[in-house]
Design a protein around this motif. Sequence first.
Motif, short mmCIF file in Angstrom:
data_model
loop_
_atom_site.label_atom_id
_atom_site.label_comp_id
_atom_site.label_asym_id
_atom_site.label_seq_id
_atom_site.Cartn_x
_atom_site.Cartn_y
_atom_site.Cartn_z
N GLN A 192 21.38 0.15 -27.59
CA GLN A 192 20.82 1.21 -28.44
C GLN A 192 21.33 1.01 -29.86
O GLN A 192 22.13 0.12 -30.13
CB GLN A 192 21.25 2.59 -27.91
CG GLN A 192 20.76 2.93 -26.52
CD GLN A 192 19.25 3.16 -26.46
OE1 GLN A 192 18.62 3.48 -27.47
NE2 GLN A 192 18.68 3.00 -25.27
N GLU A 193 20.85 1.88 -30.77
CA GLU A 193 21.30 1.81 -32.16
C GLU A 193 22.83 1.81 -32.23
O GLU A 193 23.50 2.53 -31.50
CB GLU A 193 20.81 3.03 -32.94
CG GLU A 193 19.34 3.14 -33.14
CD GLU A 193 18.99 4.50 -33.73
OE1 GLU A 193 18.96 4.61 -34.97
OE2 GLU A 193 18.78 5.44 -32.96
N LEU A 194 23.35 1.00 -33.13
CA LEU A 194 24.79 0.96 -33.39
C LEU A 194 25.05 1.93 -34.54
O LEU A 194 24.88 1.59 -35.71
CB LEU A 194 25.22 -0.46 -33.75
CG LEU A 194 26.71 -0.71 -33.88
CD1 LEU A 194 27.40 -0.57 -32.52
CD2 LEU A 194 26.97 -2.10 -34.46
N ILE A 195 25.45 3.16 -34.20
CA ILE A 195 25.59 4.23 -35.18
C ILE A 195 27.03 4.23 -35.72
O ILE A 195 27.98 4.43 -34.97
CB ILE A 195 25.24 5.59 -34.57
CG1 ILE A 195 23.81 5.56 -34.01
CG2 ILE A 195 25.39 6.69 -35.61
CD1 ILE A 195 23.39 6.85 -33.35
N PHE A 196 27.15 4.03 -37.02
CA PHE A 196 28.46 3.92 -37.67
C PHE A 196 29.03 5.29 -38.04
O PHE A 196 28.28 6.24 -38.30
CB PHE A 196 28.36 3.12 -38.97
CG PHE A 196 28.38 1.63 -38.81
CD1 PHE A 196 29.26 0.85 -39.56
CD2 PHE A 196 27.52 0.97 -37.94
CE1 PHE A 196 29.28 -0.53 -39.44
CE2 PHE A 196 27.53 -0.40 -37.81
CZ PHE A 196 28.41 -1.15 -38.56
N ASN A 197 30.34 5.35 -38.11
CA ASN A 197 31.06 6.41 -38.78
C ASN A 197 31.48 5.89 -40.17
O ASN A 197 31.39 4.69 -40.43
CB ASN A 197 32.28 6.81 -37.96
CG ASN A 197 32.68 8.27 -38.16
OD1 ASN A 197 32.40 8.87 -39.19
ND2 ASN A 197 33.34 8.84 -37.16
N SER A 198 31.95 6.77 -41.03
CA SER A 198 32.33 6.37 -42.39
C SER A 198 33.59 5.51 -42.39
O SER A 198 34.35 5.47 -41.43
CB SER A 198 32.57 7.61 -43.26
OG SER A 198 31.38 8.36 -43.44
N TYR A 199 33.77 4.80 -43.50
CA TYR A 199 34.96 3.99 -43.78
C TYR A 199 35.16 2.89 -42.73
O TYR A 199 36.17 2.84 -42.04
CB TYR A 199 36.21 4.89 -43.89
CG TYR A 199 36.14 5.81 -45.08
CD1 TYR A 199 36.45 5.36 -46.35
CD2 TYR A 199 35.72 7.14 -44.93
CE1 TYR A 199 36.36 6.20 -47.46
CE2 TYR A 199 35.62 7.98 -46.03
CZ TYR A 199 35.94 7.51 -47.29
OH TYR A 199 35.84 8.33 -48.39
N LYS A 200 34.17 2.03 -42.66
CA LYS A 200 34.24 0.89 -41.75
C LYS A 200 33.84 -0.39 -42.49
O LYS A 200 32.90 -0.38 -43.30
CB LYS A 200 33.31 1.07 -40.55
CG LYS A 200 33.60 2.30 -39.70
CD LYS A 200 34.94 2.20 -39.00
CE LYS A 200 35.24 3.45 -38.18
NZ LYS A 200 35.51 4.63 -39.03
N THR A 201 34.55 -1.47 -42.20
CA THR A 201 34.15 -2.81 -42.65
C THR A 201 33.94 -3.68 -41.43
O THR A 201 34.81 -3.75 -40.56
CB THR A 201 35.24 -3.45 -43.54
OG1 THR A 201 35.38 -2.70 -44.74
CG2 THR A 201 34.85 -4.89 -43.89
N ILE A 202 32.79 -4.33 -41.35
CA ILE A 202 32.58 -5.41 -40.39
C ILE A 202 32.76 -6.71 -41.16
O ILE A 202 31.99 -7.02 -42.06
CB ILE A 202 31.18 -5.36 -39.75
CG1 ILE A 202 31.05 -4.12 -38.86
CG2 ILE A 202 30.93 -6.60 -38.93
CD1 ILE A 202 29.74 -4.07 -38.11
N ASP A 203 33.79 -7.46 -40.81
CA ASP A 203 34.15 -8.69 -41.51
C ASP A 203 33.99 -9.86 -40.55
O ASP A 203 34.85 -10.10 -39.70
CB ASP A 203 35.59 -8.57 -42.02
CG ASP A 203 36.06 -9.80 -42.79
OD1 ASP A 203 35.29 -10.78 -42.88
OD2 ASP A 203 37.20 -9.78 -43.29
#
Length: 477
Positions: A151-162
Amino acid sequence: MLQTTCIILFSVVAIFLPHGTAMLNLTLPGQHPDPEAVAREVHRKVNASMARREMLGVSEKEVASCLTGNPIDDCWKCDPDWANNRQRLADCAIGFGQNAKGGKGGQFYIVTDSSDEDPVNPKPGTLRYAVIQNEPLWIVFPSNMMIKLSQELIFNSYKTIDGRGADVHIVGGGCITLQYISNVIIHNIHIHHCHPSGNANVRSSPEHYGYRTESDGDGISIFGSRDIWIDHCTLSRCKDGLIDAVMGSSAITISNNHFSHHNDVMLLGHSDHYLPDSGMQVTIGFNHFGEGLVQRMPRCRRGYIHVVNNDFTRWEMYAIGGSAGPTINSQGNRYTAPEDPYAKQVTKRLDAGEGEWSGWNWRSEGDVLLNGAFFVASGAVAEPNYQNAYSTQPKNVDRISLLTMSAGVLGVARDNNLGMWIRGPNDGTVYFSDSGPEYTDEMSRSTMPLLPSRILILVSALLCFLGHTTTLTTLPN
């Protein structure tokens, strides 16, 4: 919730006011009061990086590894110990999304499990578990992996995908959703073969999950969010848009990405009648628009869009389109028209006659127009908004080539025109095959051998992480 309520209220009030645009202050959270100053600062940083490279007289080999004249890459790639200083990346953004700090200052989180079996109660170690947490996190990958979303990958605030140091692909249902959040960095990730999902419960934080209707199938959907930076990603072959920013989103930078094999590439603005999008501000810089693209690079509704130092090598219909009077500031780009004699125009106005769009502020300054490409400008010649937003005035097309030479995921093939993973015969190199269907379950394999050149970097980074990574608590049911 407050931001959602305000946006809806603005729209409702505007419907009943005869002069809604003039009577409402449509300022969005994160909106810069002087967009031309942001454009000038982008040019200043580009020119400073190019001057530094030319002054040092570095060789082409040295340029490829470090100094390129691209101010974002030169900010972090010239640090020989960047793998142990990963969060420095958060200080390297430019343009309207320059304040996106992502997970800077937070814990490092290592994704060890590529599965995505339960969108309500994701397992610790998965990417979904990481992005929904409340605290800032800098998310990294210890190995190459294909993450096939349910399903959709729903983010929360203050995240970095590196994704630096690994070859990470995100595919499947819904892909990435940034909804009513802020401060997200998505860096060095392949995003492709995204399709609609929904009619299911999906968790968005440790405390909340809710029912989601069917998604559009965008690669990255930015909805009512701000301070977003998407850098060095490779995007293609999604059901709807590759990147869409709507419903009052602003303070966005889309940089150093490689786009290919898609029809509707990028949509900025929800609808012609959604007035809060008038405050949207987006920087699109140093991207490569490549093979198999048709239109919307971007397609803009309202807002202020700065398109700077991109390389447009393919389009079938048009490159930049718009409606409802957006301000489009095109500076220092290279536009190479297709062979089709009826598709030479870079620009396209939609849903408006010349009597209306002739007043829209669309400028082309310092652009390189090749193979018969032409840009139809509009607006007042002496428009004050543009007097100080000067052009980069590239000396030749090589300058644009240098600025965009590393667009897309770093260190691997740009092309996402693949059907499944295959392994090279002896050297461990990853190759892609275009035989077979566009999307198969075989794409869900989670790991591949690391490229030998990255092993030392990754080992160093993991040693650093061991001192800083904490175990997160299990989600409540």
